[in-house]
Write an enzyme that holds these catalytic residues in place. Structure first.
Site, PDB file in Angstrom:
ATOM      1  N   HIS A 125      -9.590  17.921 -34.264  1.00 45.82           N
ATOM      2  CA  HIS A 125      -8.344  18.686 -34.189  1.00 45.82           C
ATOM      3  C   HIS A 125      -8.392  19.575 -32.947  1.00 45.82           C
ATOM      4  O   HIS A 125      -9.402  20.220 -32.687  1.00 45.82           O
ATOM      5  CB  HIS A 125      -8.203  19.550 -35.448  1.00 45.82           C
ATOM      6  CG  HIS A 125      -7.049  20.500 -35.426  1.00 45.82           C
ATOM      7  ND1 HIS A 125      -7.195  21.851 -35.224  1.00 45.82           N
ATOM      8  CD2 HIS A 125      -5.706  20.287 -35.567  1.00 45.82           C
ATOM      9  CE1 HIS A 125      -6.006  22.434 -35.263  1.00 45.82           C
ATOM     10  NE2 HIS A 125      -5.086  21.504 -35.470  1.00 45.82           N
ATOM     11  N   HIS A 171      -3.100  24.992 -26.294  1.00 48.14           N
ATOM     12  CA  HIS A 171      -2.537  25.294 -27.610  1.00 48.14           C
ATOM     13  C   HIS A 171      -1.335  26.192 -27.378  1.00 48.14           C
ATOM     14  O   HIS A 171      -1.485  27.364 -27.033  1.00 48.14           O
ATOM     15  CB  HIS A 171      -3.590  25.967 -28.490  1.00 48.14           C
ATOM     16  CG  HIS A 171      -3.264  25.923 -29.943  1.00 48.14           C
ATOM     17  ND1 HIS A 171      -3.867  26.728 -30.871  1.00 48.14           N
ATOM     18  CD2 HIS A 171      -2.387  25.161 -30.639  1.00 48.14           C
ATOM     19  CE1 HIS A 171      -3.389  26.467 -32.073  1.00 48.14           C
ATOM     20  NE2 HIS A 171      -2.484  25.523 -31.953  1.00 48.14           N
TER      21      HIS A 171
END
Length: 572
Positions: A125, A171
């Site tokens: 992830h 992110h």
């Protein structure tokens, strides 16, 4: 003798134990050896491998090779003229040799010709992050490390760079620094197949304008060329097998047509996967959002069509709630993503629907958004419900990550582990496995913990206690189906660097196919927290019967040079 200074006023002396073979080892040696000559011939050693260690595939040539290796290593010379044999110390040395007597196989042995949906796939992830989810650097280094450790699914979050003329990986809406998309692609290409020949899947969370989607398609094609797997049809009816896709790169994301038109792609119209769960338990996010009328979406440009053509595993969900999302279509295999929180909700109300969905389609589970420190969740429920892509933050460490390491030591560490048959079959009445059903014991595992060695070689004398040797105990437990999960512990062996326990534990297993054997060692500390002394996690279906040395690892998953436990495994 070992010296420890106590209170600076006198020296406390402790006898350093000698690592004498346990009585079971001596008995096994005498049972198969030539008692009069106190040695074990190649033929006798072969009998030991087949009968005692339960290795039905061991040949006489294998036995010969092992005996020669042991003699070469211990005595540095082998005469071609004499018959080779092992004495008790040679035999003991063999039992502790990780390469000659491993507790699990390092070879791929499962059928790799089934569709991808029939396998658990080693999945990361936010693979590009070096640390926490909010402020760490984005880099290709964690991607390289993940691939080298056997990870087969890499996730990249794509955003326009500050000039909006190129693509960064970061992110979104956090303080994480970016890394160039192209750099990540090149590192994937260079490292994809070092650990395993089986396919690498790149999941893209895409926050790009149509122009940049076209550029992404160009970058992907230029980097991977013939390595890229292009589906012949827009949708696959069934996923190809890992065997068919060896050395191939696969792209998985939501088709571009379904992205919201937005001039400010970093603004309110785009949302990351971690942000929300809708009330039905399916995550509403940019990469998994519902379709609306075509008027809401950017029309196709040629480049965007090209981008869409690259997508082999289509992500996304239909309109409606969870029940609708889990419907199995006859015409196309697809991927659905749920957060760990949404999975919990889904399995509570639709457990068997989840399993039916995963027989043909991909289910990806990811950590909830509050895990900003890059921690992980227990993967067992996801695996029990057939989820193939249980996405983990690979940056940290902890119990959950050790379970992930344990699971993917299976099948030679190739990153693909065949799901148990019970998750792939439908009974004559059209029913699938019920994960909540009460099941009988299917297999019993017995583990005998003989002893541990090597801490004196890998640690400073004061690491565990300032004034005395360690007081070691071992915790041996099962992680798996709820009814199988249990932890047992040995007695504390006081003031010794080489603890000898000789304790046996029994583990009844209802779902042995998904059981993981967790091994931890601590040194007891009366006035403070017990001191960690190593861990390992072994997939029970892969554990070899017989006596084996099990290496221990530090908290971050690096193997200690010398620390091992000698264990015996028996199945009934």
């Amino acid at each position: 003798m070992g010296n420890y200074r106590v209170c600076l006023c006198f020296i406390r002396r402790f006898k350093m134990s000698t690592d004498e073979p346990p009585s079971d080892v001596k008995e096994a040696f005498l049972k198969y050896a030539n008692a009069a000559a106190a040695n074990m011939t190649v033929e006798q050693f072969h009998s030991f491998l087949v009968e005692f260690q339960g290795d039905q595939t061991a040949s006489m040539a294998d036995a010969q090779r092992i005996v020669e290796q042991v003699l070469q290593r211990r005595h540095h010379v082998i005469s071609k003229l004499t018959k080779h044999s092992l004495n008790l110390d040679d035999f003991y040395y063999y039992l502790f040799s990780m390469d000659l007597n491993p507790p699990v196989s390092d070879q791929v042995h499962q059928d790799m010709r089934a569709p991808l949906s029939h396998y658990y796939i080693y999945t990361s992830h936010n693979t590009y992050l070096t640390g926490n989810q909010l402020s760490s650097d984005s880099s290709d280094v964690p991607i390289i490390n993940a691939l080298k450790s056997g990870v087969r699914v890499v996730e990249l979050d794509l955003w326009p760079n500050s000039e909006e003329d190129d693509i960064d990986v970061l992110h979104g809406r956090t303080l994480t620094t970016p890394v160039e998309f192209v750099r990540c692609l090149k590192s994937i290409k260079e490292n994809a197949f070092i650990a395993s020949p089986y396919p690498v899947i790149i999941t893209l969370e895409d926050h790009l304008t149509p122009d940049l989607q076209a550029k992404a398609a160009e970058n992907i094609k230029e980097t991977f060329g013939d390595m890229l797997f292009f589906p012949e049809a827009e949708y696959l009816q069934e996923f190809p097998s890992p065997e068919e896709l060896k050395y191939r790169i696969i792209i998985s994301t939501k088709p571009p047509k379904e992205y919201l038109r937005s001039k400010n792609v970093k603004g309110e119209n785009s949302s990351s996967e971690d942000e929300t769960d809708d009330e039905d338990g399916v995550d509403t996010s940019e990469s998994e959002s519902s379709e609306s009328d075509d008027s809401d979406y950017e029309s196709y440009a040629t480049g965007v069509s090209e981008y869409k053509r690259l997508i082999a595993i289509h992500a996304g969900k239909p309109k409606g709630g969870l029940k609708e999302a889990l419907k199995v279509g006859a015409d196309k295999a697809r991927r659905l993503s749920l957060s760990e929180k949404a999975l919990k909700k889904a399995t509570k109300s639709h457990g068997m629907d989840v399993i039916r969905f995963t027989q043909k389609n991909m289910l990806r589970i990811y950590p909830k958004g509050t895990r900003v420190n890059s921690s992980n969740y227990n993967p067992m429920s996801a695996w029990l419900h057939g989820a193939q892509m249980v996405a983990f933050n690979m940056q940290g460490y902890g119990k959950s990550l050790s379970l992930m390491y344990g699971m993917f030591r299976s099948n030679g560490g190739c990153g693909y582990v065949k799901k148990p048959d019970f998750l792939l079959t439908v009974d004559p009445h059209g029913k699938v496995f019920d994960p909540n059903a009460k099941l009988p014991v299917k297999k019993t595992l017995k583990v005998k913990v003989y002893m541990g060695v090597g801490w004196n070689l890998d640690f400073e004398s004061t690491h565990f206690h300032l004034y005395s040797p360690p007081d070691f105990y071992a915790r041996i437990g099962i992680a798996g189906a709820p009814d199988d999960a249990i932890i047992k512990r040995t007695e504390i062996k006081e003031e010794t660097w080489s603890p000898v326990w000789n304790e046996e534990f029994t583990y009844p297993l209802t779902i042995p196919e998904l059981a993981l054997l967790r091994i931890e060692v601590y040194s007891y500390n009366i006035s403070d927290k017990d001191v960690f002394g190593g861990q390992n996690c072994l997939p029970v279906p892969e554990v070899k019967a017989g006596i084996h040395a099990v290496p221990l690892f530090d908290r971050k998953g690096s193997k200690y040079s010398s620390v091992k436990l000698l264990l015996r495994f028996e199945f009934s």
